[in-house]
Design an enzyme around this catalytic site. Sequence first.
Site, PDB file in Angstrom:
ATOM      1  N   PHE A  10       0.854  -1.191   0.000  1.00  0.00           N
ATOM      2  CA  PHE A  10       0.000   0.000   0.000  1.00  0.00           C
ATOM      3  C   PHE A  10       0.892   1.244   0.000  1.00  0.00           C
ATOM      4  O   PHE A  10       0.815   2.095   0.866  1.00  0.00           O
ATOM      5  CB  PHE A  10      -0.931  -0.017   1.233  1.00  0.00           C
ATOM      6  CG  PHE A  10      -2.131   0.864   1.072  1.00  0.00           C
ATOM      7  CD1 PHE A  10      -3.092   0.591   0.106  1.00  0.00           C
ATOM      8  CD2 PHE A  10      -2.312   1.971   1.890  1.00  0.00           C
ATOM      9  CE1 PHE A  10      -4.212   1.413  -0.038  1.00  0.00           C
ATOM     10  CE2 PHE A  10      -3.422   2.793   1.747  1.00  0.00           C
ATOM     11  CZ  PHE A  10      -4.381   2.516   0.787  1.00  0.00           C
ATOM     12  N   THR A  12       3.001   4.151  -2.835  1.00  0.00           N
ATOM     13  CA  THR A  12       2.623   5.268  -3.708  1.00  0.00           C
ATOM     14  C   THR A  12       1.514   4.890  -4.679  1.00  0.00           C
ATOM     15  O   THR A  12       0.469   5.539  -4.734  1.00  0.00           O
ATOM     16  CB  THR A  12       3.868   5.725  -4.512  1.00  0.00           C
ATOM     17  OG1 THR A  12       4.916   5.948  -3.586  1.00  0.00           O
ATOM     18  CG2 THR A  12       3.592   6.975  -5.309  1.00  0.00           C
ATOM     19  N   LYS A 106       8.147  -3.923 -13.308  1.00  0.00           N
ATOM     20  CA  LYS A 106       8.924  -4.178 -14.548  1.00  0.00           C
ATOM     21  C   LYS A 106      10.169  -5.029 -14.298  1.00  0.00           C
ATOM     22  O   LYS A 106      10.540  -5.856 -15.124  1.00  0.00           O
ATOM     23  CB  LYS A 106       9.322  -2.860 -15.203  1.00  0.00           C
ATOM     24  CG  LYS A 106      10.094  -1.925 -14.301  1.00  0.00           C
ATOM     25  CD  LYS A 106       9.514  -0.556 -14.335  1.00  0.00           C
ATOM     26  CE  LYS A 106       9.900   0.204 -13.088  1.00  0.00           C
ATOM     27  NZ  LYS A 106       9.050   1.320 -12.820  1.00  0.00           N
ATOM     28  N   GLU A 130       0.075  -3.459 -17.582  1.00  0.00           N
ATOM     29  CA  GLU A 130       0.174  -2.248 -18.410  1.00  0.00           C
ATOM     30  C   GLU A 130       1.074  -1.185 -17.783  1.00  0.00           C
ATOM     31  O   GLU A 130       1.845  -0.516 -18.484  1.00  0.00           O
ATOM     32  CB  GLU A 130      -1.239  -1.660 -18.620  1.00  0.00           C
ATOM     33  CG  GLU A 130      -1.288  -0.357 -19.384  1.00  0.00           C
ATOM     34  CD  GLU A 130      -0.806  -0.493 -20.831  1.00  0.00           C
ATOM     35  OE1 GLU A 130      -1.509  -1.131 -21.618  1.00  0.00           O
ATOM     36  OE2 GLU A 130       0.279   0.048 -21.159  1.00  0.00           O
ATOM     37  N   VAL A 133       5.368  -0.504 -18.129  1.00  0.00           N
ATOM     38  CA  VAL A 133       6.134   0.268 -19.121  1.00  0.00           C
ATOM     39  C   VAL A 133       5.518   1.657 -19.242  1.00  0.00           C
ATOM     40  O   VAL A 133       4.343   1.800 -19.574  1.00  0.00           O
ATOM     41  CB  VAL A 133       6.133  -0.429 -20.502  1.00  0.00           C
ATOM     42  CG1 VAL A 133       6.885   0.414 -21.526  1.00  0.00           C
ATOM     43  CG2 VAL A 133       6.768  -1.804 -20.402  1.00  0.00           C
ATOM     44  N   LYS A 206      12.157  -2.234 -19.503  1.00  0.00           N
ATOM     45  CA  LYS A 206      10.992  -1.862 -20.315  1.00  0.00           C
ATOM     46  C   LYS A 206      11.182  -2.291 -21.774  1.00  0.00           C
ATOM     47  O   LYS A 206      10.227  -2.677 -22.442  1.00  0.00           O
ATOM     48  CB  LYS A 206      10.748  -0.353 -20.193  1.00  0.00           C
ATOM     49  CG  LYS A 206      10.331   0.023 -18.761  1.00  0.00           C
ATOM     50  CD  LYS A 206      10.454   1.493 -18.486  1.00  0.00           C
ATOM     51  CE  LYS A 206      10.088   1.807 -17.046  1.00  0.00           C
ATOM     52  NZ  LYS A 206      10.446   3.178 -16.645  1.00  0.00           N
TER      53      LYS A 206
HETATM   54  N1  LIG Z   1       5.820   4.959  -8.411  1.00  0.00           N
HETATM   55  C1  LIG Z   1       5.609   4.992  -9.725  1.00  0.00           C
HETATM   56  O1  LIG Z   1       5.362   6.050 -10.296  1.00  0.00           O
HETATM   57  C2  LIG Z   1       5.647   3.725 -10.542  1.00  0.00           C
HETATM   58  C3  LIG Z   1       5.515   3.802 -11.934  1.00  0.00           C
HETATM   59  C4  LIG Z   1       5.495   2.628 -12.699  1.00  0.00           C
HETATM   60  C5  LIG Z   1       5.638   1.412 -12.053  1.00  0.00           C
HETATM   61  N2  LIG Z   1       5.806   1.386 -10.678  1.00  0.00           N
HETATM   62  C6  LIG Z   1       5.963   0.084 -10.053  1.00  0.00           C
HETATM   63  O2  LIG Z   1       4.901  -0.100  -9.142  1.00  0.00           O
HETATM   64  C7  LIG Z   1       5.328  -0.876  -8.022  1.00  0.00           C
HETATM   65  C8  LIG Z   1       5.028  -0.107  -6.742  1.00  0.00           C
HETATM   66  O3  LIG Z   1       5.741   1.114  -6.778  1.00  0.00           O
HETATM   67  P1  LIG Z   1       5.511   2.241  -5.657  1.00  0.00           P
HETATM   68  O4  LIG Z   1       6.167   3.456  -6.186  1.00  0.00           O
HETATM   69  O5  LIG Z   1       4.103   2.289  -5.220  1.00  0.00           O
HETATM   70  O6  LIG Z   1       6.415   1.645  -4.481  1.00  0.00           O
HETATM   71  P2  LIG Z   1       6.399   2.037  -2.937  1.00  0.00           P
HETATM   72  O7  LIG Z   1       5.850   3.394  -2.741  1.00  0.00           O
HETATM   73  O8  LIG Z   1       7.749   1.715  -2.402  1.00  0.00           O
HETATM   74  O9  LIG Z   1       5.331   1.005  -2.351  1.00  0.00           O
HETATM   75  C9  LIG Z   1       5.581  -0.349  -2.154  1.00  0.00           C
HETATM   76  C10 LIG Z   1       4.960  -0.692  -0.818  1.00  0.00           C
HETATM   77  O10 LIG Z   1       4.977  -2.097  -0.652  1.00  0.00           O
HETATM   78  C11 LIG Z   1       5.434  -2.358   0.664  1.00  0.00           C
HETATM   79  N3  LIG Z   1       5.995  -3.702   0.759  1.00  0.00           N
HETATM   80  C12 LIG Z   1       7.205  -4.139   0.357  1.00  0.00           C
HETATM   81  N4  LIG Z   1       7.347  -5.442   0.644  1.00  0.00           N
HETATM   82  C13 LIG Z   1       6.212  -5.826   1.254  1.00  0.00           C
HETATM   83  C14 LIG Z   1       5.754  -7.040   1.824  1.00  0.00           C
HETATM   84  N5  LIG Z   1       6.526  -8.135   1.827  1.00  0.00           N
HETATM   85  N6  LIG Z   1       4.537  -7.081   2.364  1.00  0.00           N
HETATM   86  C15 LIG Z   1       3.751  -5.979   2.402  1.00  0.00           C
HETATM   87  N7  LIG Z   1       4.111  -4.786   1.907  1.00  0.00           N
HETATM   88  C16 LIG Z   1       5.336  -4.717   1.338  1.00  0.00           C
HETATM   89  C17 LIG Z   1       6.456  -1.288   0.911  1.00  0.00           C
HETATM   90  O11 LIG Z   1       6.746  -1.163   2.294  1.00  0.00           O
HETATM   91  P3  LIG Z   1       8.213  -0.577   2.715  1.00  0.00           P
HETATM   92  O12 LIG Z   1       8.283   0.803   2.154  1.00  0.00           O
HETATM   93  O13 LIG Z   1       8.148  -0.615   4.214  1.00  0.00           O
HETATM   94  O14 LIG Z   1       9.233  -1.490   2.126  1.00  0.00           O
HETATM   95  C18 LIG Z   1       5.743  -0.079   0.330  1.00  0.00           C
HETATM   96  O15 LIG Z   1       4.840   0.476   1.254  1.00  0.00           O
HETATM   97  C19 LIG Z   1       6.811  -1.161  -8.271  1.00  0.00           C
HETATM   98  O16 LIG Z   1       6.956  -2.403  -8.901  1.00  0.00           O
HETATM   99  C20 LIG Z   1       7.228  -0.060  -9.229  1.00  0.00           C
HETATM  100  O17 LIG Z   1       8.321  -0.414 -10.051  1.00  0.00           O
HETATM  101  C21 LIG Z   1       5.806   2.502  -9.918  1.00  0.00           C
END
Ligand SMILES: NC(=O)c1ccc[n+]([C@@H]2O[C@H](COP(=O)([O-])OP(=O)(O)OC[C@H]3O[C@@H](n4cnc5c(N)ncnc54)[C@H](OP(=O)(O)O)[C@@H]3O)[C@@H](O)[C@H]2O)c1
Length: 428
Positions: A10, A12, A106, A130, A133, A206
Site C-alpha cells: 500500500f 505510492t 517491470k 500495463e 512500461v 521496459k
Molecule cells: N511509483 C511509480 O510512479 C511507478 C511507476 C510505474 C511502475 N511502478 C511500479 O509499481 C510498483 C510499486 O511502486 P511504488 O512506487 O508504489 O512503491 P512504494 O511506494 O515503495 O510502495 C511499495 C509498498 O509495498 C510495501 N511492501 C514491500 N514489501 C512488502 C511485503 N513483503 N509485504 C507488504 N508490503 C510490502 C512497501 O513497504 P516498505 O516501504 O516498508 O518497504 C511499500 O509500502 C513497483 O513495482 C514499481 O516499479 C511505480
Amino acid sequence: MSIKIGLLGFGTVASGIPFLLKENQEKISAASRDRLEIAKVLVKDDEEKNRLLAAGNKFNFVTNVDDILSDETIDIVVELMGRIEPAKTFITKALEAGKNVVSANKDLIATHGRELIKLAQDKGVAFYYEAAVAGGIPILRTLANSLTSDKVTRILGVLNGTSNFMMTKMVDEGWTYEAALAEAQALGYAESDPTNDVEGIDAAYKAVILSQFGFGMTIDFDQVAHQGISNITPDDVSVAQQLGYVIKLVGSVEETESGIFAEVSPTFLPKSHPLASVNDVMNAVFVESIGIGESMYYGPGAGQKPTATSVVADIIRIARRIKDGNVGKPFNEFVRHTRIAHPDDVKSHYYFAVNTADEKGKMLRLAEIFNSEDISFEQVLQQKANGETARVVIITHSLSKTQLANVTEKLKAVADFELVNTFKVLGE
Ligand SMILES: NC(=O)c1ccc[n+]([C@@H]2O[C@H](COP(=O)([O-])OP(=O)(O)OC[C@H]3O[C@@H](n4cnc5c(N)ncnc54)[C@H](OP(=O)(O)O)[C@@H]3O)[C@@H](O)[C@H]2O)c1
C-alpha cells in the site's frame, strides 16, 4: 455481488487505487459490469497497519499474505510491492491458487515474466501489467490491440523519467551530471542509489517488455545492451547542440532481417525528432511501423495517479473478462519464435569523441583507422582542448555493430588516441 480485489502493498501507486475507484465509480462499474471492491490489503507489519488505520484508511489490512491467497472470494490480486522477492513468490502462489494478477513490477516481469505468463496460461487466469512500461502511457495495450494489424519495425522510447529529467537539466541549462543527479535526488525523482535509473537498467527492463508486445519475441534482459548517462560530459552536450542534436537516454528495439535487437543508450536525436522535445520527467514511445508510419505516445511515465490509472484499467479488463467467461486470454497474444539480430545487421550512425596530441598527421592516422573498417565520416569537428591536446569529434555515416566493435578496439589499441565517448546518433 462484487469483484473482490486483494492488494499486495500500500505504497505510492497502490494508495492511488481507492481514489480512482471512488472518483470514477460510475464509469468503472459500467465497464466492469460489477462493483470493484478492495477486500484486503497486505501490509508489512502491525506497525504499518496501525499507522494506516490511524491516518483514516478504512481497509481490511492484513499482515499475512495467506489471508489473501487462501481467500476464495478474492478474484484479483494486485501486486504493488516492487522488487523481485517476495513479489515473485506471492504472484506465483496467487496464480497457482487460480487468481488473476495485476502488477506494475517491470524488474520482475522483465526477468521472470516468461515463467509467470506460462503459469497464468496453464491456470487459465489473467496476468496483466500495463503500468510496467511508461506508467501512465497505455502503450502495451495499444501495441497489443490497436496496432494488431500493423507491422512494427522499430520502437524508440524515452522510458525513464529520472534520467530524462537529468538530461533536460544538462542540455537546457548546462548542468553537470553530478548537479543534475543531486537535484533529482532532492526532488525525490532519484533514489539514494540511482543505478537502475542512470545506468539504463530500468529502461532496459521496459525494452524487454516492449520487445514482446511490439515484435512477439522475448529478448532476455541480459541480451539488452545498456549504457547509462553517467559518463556524458558538458562537452558532449554542447557539441551535440552545435551539430543540431539533443542527447537523451533512449531505449530502442528494432527488427532486422536476422532478428530483433534491443539496447538502451545515450542517443543524439536530431532537434526536429519528436522525441527530442520530450523533457523533464515525461516519457514517450515512438513507434515506426509499415501501416501507420510514425506515431508517438507521450505522457507521465510515473506518479501515483497516472500509474494507478493503468493498474485500474487492467483490473477493469479482468473484471470484464470474468463476466464474459474468457479471463484466461493472454495480455499479449502476439508470440513468435525469438531470433536475435546478427551484429552485422544492426546499423546506426555514431558519435566519437577522441582526444589526441595536437600534432601534424594525427588526423590522417585517425581517418586511416576508420577507413580500415570501411567507416566514412559525415561530420568532423576539431576542437583545441588545451595547448597540447586536441579533441576530434566525428559523426559517422551508418555502420554496423560489428564495425563499431572493430573500430573501437583499434582506437583503444593505439596509444596516440584516447576514445572519450561513443554514442549512437539517430539519422535524419
Ligand atoms: N511509483 C511509480 O510512479 C511507478 C511507476 C510505474 C511502475 N511502478 C511500479 O509499481 C510498483 C510499486 O511502486 P511504488 O512506487 O508504489 O512503491 P512504494 O511506494 O515503495 O510502495 C511499495 C509498498 O509495498 C510495501 N511492501 C514491500 N514489501 C512488502 C511485503 N513483503 N509485504 C507488504 N508490503 C510490502 C512497501 O513497504 P516498505 O516501504 O516498508 O518497504 C511499500 O509500502 C513497483 O513495482 C514499481 O516499479 C511505480
